[in-house]
Scaffold this motif. Structure first.
Motif, PDB file in Angstrom:
ATOM      1  N   ARG A  15      -4.462  12.794 -12.635  1.00  0.00           N
ATOM      2  CA  ARG A  15      -5.233  12.376 -11.939  1.00  0.00           C
ATOM      3  C   ARG A  15      -4.496  10.703 -11.429  1.00  0.00           C
ATOM      4  N   ASP A  17      -4.211   7.596  -9.854  1.00  0.00           N
ATOM      5  CA  ASP A  17      -4.225   5.501  -9.382  1.00  0.00           C
ATOM      6  C   ASP A  17      -4.168   5.138  -8.307  1.00  0.00           C
ATOM      7  N   ALA A 103      -9.655   3.858  -7.207  1.00  0.00           N
ATOM      8  CA  ALA A 103      -8.662   4.201  -7.234  1.00  0.00           C
ATOM      9  C   ALA A 103      -7.699   3.703  -6.089  1.00  0.00           C
TER      10      ALA A 103
END
Length: 263
Positions: A15, A17, A103
Motif C-alpha cells: 500500500r 503512502d 495518501a
C-alpha cells in the motif's frame, strides 16, 4: 490496466503512502486519494471508468486533426465535460493537495514555455483539480492550462513514467506502473503513421531509462511493472476497459510474485 495493477498491489499488501501520477495516471492517483488507497477505492475507480467508457470524452476523429493541423484549436468543450465529470466525482475546485486524506499526492504536467516538468502537489495549497486537468491536457482533445506565464500540457510529454517527480517528492522505494506501448496511431486506419508512432514510443522509452538510471544513482529501488496488452488499444478507446483491468491485474500479479520472491 493501472487500476488492475493497483488492485494486485493492494491484495499483496503493498500500500503506497505516496501516489505520483502523470496523464491518465494522475486521474487514477487522484481517484484513490479521494476514495481510499484500498480495495473499496479500486471498486469506485472501476465504476468511474465504466462511466468514462460511455461518455466518449476523446473523439478518435481528432487524431487526424492533430496530425494534420498540430492541434492549433484546442478543444474547450471536451475539457469542460471532463472537468464537470471530475467535479461530480468529488474532485471539487476547492480541494487542495494538503486536504487529500488517504495518501500524499502529486501529479505531473509539462510546461511548453520552459521545457520543464510542473509538479502539482509540491505546493500543498495548490488545487488538485487544476493539477489533474493540466496533467491530462493532451491536444487536440484537451485544452492546455495557462497560468503564471506557463503553458502546461500532458505530463507524459516530459515524464511519462514519473520516477524523477517521485524522487523529488521524497520517494525511497518506487513501484512504477508503465503503460508505454507503440499503440498511439496504429489503429483506426492510421497505419501510415506507424513510424511516427514508433518514434514517440522510442522517445518515451529513452525518457524512462534515464529516470530509472537517476533513481539507481540515488540508491532508490524501482520495481517497474510493464503493462502491455494484445491487441494494443489506442489511448482514446475506453470501451474495453474491463478486459484491460483484468489484464493489468494478471500482469501485475505475476510480476509482484517475482518481486516478493527476490526480497
Amino acid at each position: 490496466m493501472q487500476v488492475g495493477a493497483l488492485r494486485a498491489l493492494l491484495e499483496a499488501d503493498l500500500r503506497p503512502d505516496l501516489l505520483v501520477g502523470t496523464s491518465i495516471g494522475a486521474v487514477n492517483a487522484a481517484g484513490l486519494t479521494l476514495w481510499g488507497v484500498d480495495l473499496f477505492g479500486i471498486d469506485v475507480l472501476e465504476q468511474a471508468y465504466r462511466e468514462v467508457a460511455e461518455a466518449n470524452f476523446m473523439d478518435p476523429r481528432l487524431t487526424r486533426l492533430m496530425l494534420s493541423t498540430l492541434a492549433r484549436r484546442p478543444n474547450h468543450h471536451a475539457s469542460y465535460r471532463v472537468k464537470e465529470f471530475f467535479i461530480s466525482k468529488g474532485l471539487t475546485p476547492d480541494l487542495r493537495f494538503d486536504q487529500v486524506k488517504h495518501a500524499r499526492l502529486a501529479v505531473v504536467g509539462s510546461d511548453l514555455n520552459t521545457g520543464q516538468m510542473v509538479i502539482y502537489g509540491q505546493d500543498p495549497g495548490q488545487s488538485v483539480l487544476e493539477g489533474v486537468m493540466a496533467s491530462i491536457a493532451l491536444p487536440p482533445w484537451f485544452t492546455p492550462v495557462g497560468d503564471d506565464g506557463r503553458l502546461v500540457i500532458d505530463g507524459g510529454v516530459l515524464s511519462n513514467l514519473p520516477i524523477e517527480p517521485a524522487l523529488m517528492m521524497g520517494a525511497t522505494e518506487i513501484v512504477a506502473l508503465d503503460l508505454n506501448a507503440p499503440n498511439l496511431f496504429t489503429r483506426n486506419n492510421l497505419g501510415q503513421y506507424q513510424n511516427l508512432d514508433k518514434t514517440v514510443f522510442a522517445m518515451l522509452q529513452r525518457q524512462e531509462y534515464l529516470e530509472i538510471a537517476l533513481a539507481e544513482a540515488r540508491g532508490v529501488v524501482v520495481n517497474c511493472i510493464s503493462l502491455r496488452c494484445t491487441p494494443s488499444i489506442p489511448i482514446w478507446d475506453f470501451r474495453d476497459y474491463q478486459r484491460l483491468v483484468r489484464t493489468g491485474y494478471e500482469i501485475a500479479s505475476r510480476q509482484i510474485a517475482g518481486m516478493l520472491d527476490r526480497e
